[in-house]
Scaffold this active site. Structure first.
Site, PDB file in Angstrom:
ATOM      1  N   ASN A  21       8.205  -4.475  -3.572  1.00  0.00           N
ATOM      2  CA  ASN A  21       7.986  -5.619  -3.142  1.00  0.00           C
ATOM      3  C   ASN A  21       6.670  -6.235  -2.930  1.00  0.00           C
ATOM      4  OD1 ASN A  21       8.026  -7.837  -1.416  1.00  0.00           O
ATOM      5  ND2 ASN A  21       8.348  -6.662   0.624  1.00  0.00           N
ATOM      6  N   TRP A  22       6.249  -7.330  -4.101  1.00  0.00           N
ATOM      7  CA  TRP A  22       4.853  -7.586  -4.310  1.00  0.00           C
ATOM      8  C   TRP A  22       4.535  -8.538  -3.250  1.00  0.00           C
ATOM      9  CZ3 TRP A  22       4.712  -8.404 -10.389  1.00  0.00           C
ATOM     10  CH2 TRP A  22       4.591  -7.314 -11.074  1.00  0.00           C
ATOM     11  N   LYS A  23       5.569  -9.289  -2.514  1.00  0.00           N
ATOM     12  CA  LYS A  23       5.184 -10.126  -1.250  1.00  0.00           C
ATOM     13  C   LYS A  23       4.388 -11.150  -1.960  1.00  0.00           C
ATOM     14  CE  LYS A  23       5.292  -6.571   2.049  1.00  0.00           C
ATOM     15  NZ  LYS A  23       4.754  -5.716   3.271  1.00  0.00           N
ATOM     16  N   HIS A 107      13.793  -8.927   5.250  1.00  0.00           N
ATOM     17  CA  HIS A 107      12.562  -8.192   5.608  1.00  0.00           C
ATOM     18  C   HIS A 107      11.872  -8.339   6.941  1.00  0.00           C
ATOM     19  CE1 HIS A 107       8.482  -6.908   5.156  1.00  0.00           C
ATOM     20  NE2 HIS A 107       9.140  -6.140   4.064  1.00  0.00           N
ATOM     21  N   GLU A 109       8.971  -9.256   7.829  1.00  0.00           N
ATOM     22  CA  GLU A 109       8.135 -10.359   7.879  1.00  0.00           C
ATOM     23  C   GLU A 109       8.838 -11.666   7.849  1.00  0.00           C
ATOM     24  OE1 GLU A 109       5.944  -8.934   4.426  1.00  0.00           O
ATOM     25  OE2 GLU A 109       5.045  -7.405   5.744  1.00  0.00           O
ATOM     26  N   GLU A 179      12.966   0.292   7.596  1.00  0.00           N
ATOM     27  CA  GLU A 179      11.425   0.248   7.554  1.00  0.00           C
ATOM     28  C   GLU A 179      10.904  -0.096   8.929  1.00  0.00           C
ATOM     29  OE1 GLU A 179      10.046  -1.699   3.668  1.00  0.00           O
ATOM     30  OE2 GLU A 179      10.474  -3.370   4.661  1.00  0.00           O
ATOM     31  N   GLY A 185       2.527  -1.549   6.018  1.00  0.00           N
ATOM     32  CA  GLY A 185       1.021  -1.909   5.811  1.00  0.00           C
ATOM     33  C   GLY A 185       0.038  -1.440   6.823  1.00  0.00           C
ATOM     34  N   SER A 225       4.409   2.116   4.475  1.00  0.00           N
ATOM     35  CA  SER A 225       3.225   2.641   3.886  1.00  0.00           C
ATOM     36  C   SER A 225       3.697   3.803   2.991  1.00  0.00           C
ATOM     37  CB  SER A 225       2.765   3.361   5.012  1.00  0.00           C
ATOM     38  OG  SER A 225       2.037   2.091   5.859  1.00  0.00           O
ATOM     39  N   GLY A 246       5.680  -1.772  -0.528  1.00  0.00           N
ATOM     40  CA  GLY A 246       4.922  -2.822  -0.643  1.00  0.00           C
ATOM     41  C   GLY A 246       3.700  -2.713  -1.513  1.00  0.00           C
ATOM     42  N   GLY A 247       2.459  -2.434  -0.680  1.00  0.00           N
ATOM     43  CA  GLY A 247       1.096  -2.160  -1.178  1.00  0.00           C
ATOM     44  C   GLY A 247       1.308  -1.368  -2.427  1.00  0.00           C
TER      45      GLY A 247
HETATM   46  P1  PGA Z   1       4.005  -1.492   2.586  1.00  0.00           P
HETATM   47  O1  PGA Z   1       5.265  -2.644   2.904  1.00  0.00           O
HETATM   48  O2  PGA Z   1       4.504  -0.373   1.429  1.00  0.00           O
HETATM   49  O3  PGA Z   1       2.932  -2.226   2.227  1.00  0.00           O
HETATM   50  O4  PGA Z   1       3.897  -0.777   4.071  1.00  0.00           O
HETATM   51  C1  PGA Z   1       6.688  -2.221   2.384  1.00  0.00           C
HETATM   52  C2  PGA Z   1       7.384  -3.469   2.888  1.00  0.00           C
HETATM   53  O5  PGA Z   1       7.014  -4.315   3.501  1.00  0.00           O
HETATM   54  O6  PGA Z   1       8.461  -3.436   2.249  1.00  0.00           O
END
Ligand code: PGA
Length: 267
Positions: A21-23, A107, A109, A179, A185, A225, A246-247
């Site tokens: 997930n590149w956000k 998600h 977010e 999650e 993050g 994470s 994500g990251g």
């Molecule tokens: P993260 O994000 O790996 O940066 O914690 C995961 C996500 O939000 O899908």
């Protein structure tokens, strides 16, 4: 609510899945470069499914970069309708037109910053399935909920709402990503054991709502994470079928290492 022991299906039947997930990162040029680097890094990897979900503006170029590779293109959200006066929204038919095969829905977010509700998520899941887009449904408790001992209740409620409209007959594979919001993050993760326990609960809820076969086939991902150096703790768990990343998915080497670890899990 405790899932009965043995609620899970035989894990060997489920192909592991790693989703990046590149956000809201990367304009088209670096996005295309990263996608090509990932394709190259995974050229020899078998026995695993991997998907990349770039921002909407890079779906086209990333889709081209993934052509001819087994990597799936995915979106980070979508509107449930096919068209209409919905400024700023993107429909499932538009995603299909870009070559998307899957879509992240619900998600945390989206829930936190854009007020997405369980009801909206249910509509989106139904729409994704009817358009043959594999939904990657995100659930997870916030820190205050965890501290209040509400993890199981919150996750159960979110999963029930999301898959309520999925139906038993769907031939579109379901994916739920657990999650914990406090792990996204932050560098903090759930323990493998805790994530496995919640994953078993998720499978049980899906089996009770959508039928035993759907529960068996469901792939439960862990997210929050996830990094190459902690991912084996999760992939070693019987109920966890992959990761939502994500990251670390913004680094070709790190993402490829996670996908490779998922492939080892299958072997
Ligand atoms: P993260 O994000 O790996 O940066 O914690 C995961 C996500 O939000 O899908």
């Amino acid at each position: 609510m405790t899932p009965p022991p043995g609620a899970a299906g035989p894990r060997s039947n489920r192909v592991p899945l790693a989703v990046g997930n590149w956000k809201m990162h990367l304009t088209r040029e670096p996005a295309e470069r990263l996608a090509r680097d990932i394709v190259r890094a995974l050229a020899e990897v078998r026995g695993v499914e991997a998907a990349i979900c770039p921002p909407a503006t890079a779906l086209d170029v990333v889709g081209r970069a993934l052509k001819g590779s087994p990597l799936l293109l995915g979106a980070q959200t979508m509107h449930e309708g096919t068209h209409g006066a919905f400024t700023g929204e993107i429909s499932p038919t538009m995603l299909l037109d870009l070559g998307c095969r899957c879509v992240i829905l619900g998600h945390s977010e989206r829930r936190q910053w854009y007020g997405e509700t369980d009801e909206a998520l249910a509509r989106k899941v139904r729409s994704a399935i009817s358009h043959h887009l594999m939904p990657i449904i995100c659930v997870g408790e916030r820190l205050v909920e965890r501290e209040a001992g509400q993890t199981d209740a919150i996750v159960t409620e979110q999963v029930e709402a999301a898959v309520g409209g999925a139906g038993e007959q769907s031939d579109v594979p379901l994916v739920v990503a657990y999650e914990p919001v406090w792990a996204i993050g932050t560098g903090h993760t759930a323990t493998g054991e805790e994530a496995n326990r919640v994953a078993a609960l998720i499978r049980w809820v899906v089996a009770s709502r959508c039928g035993a076969a759907a529960g068996d086939a469901l792939r439960v991902l862990y997210g929050g994470s996830v990094k190459p150096d902690n991912v084996r703790e999760f992939f070693g768990q019987p109920e966890i079928d992959g990761a939502l990343v994500g990251g670390a998915s913004l680094d070709a080497g790190a993402f490829a290492a996670i996908v490779r670890a998922a492939a080892e899990r299958a072997a």
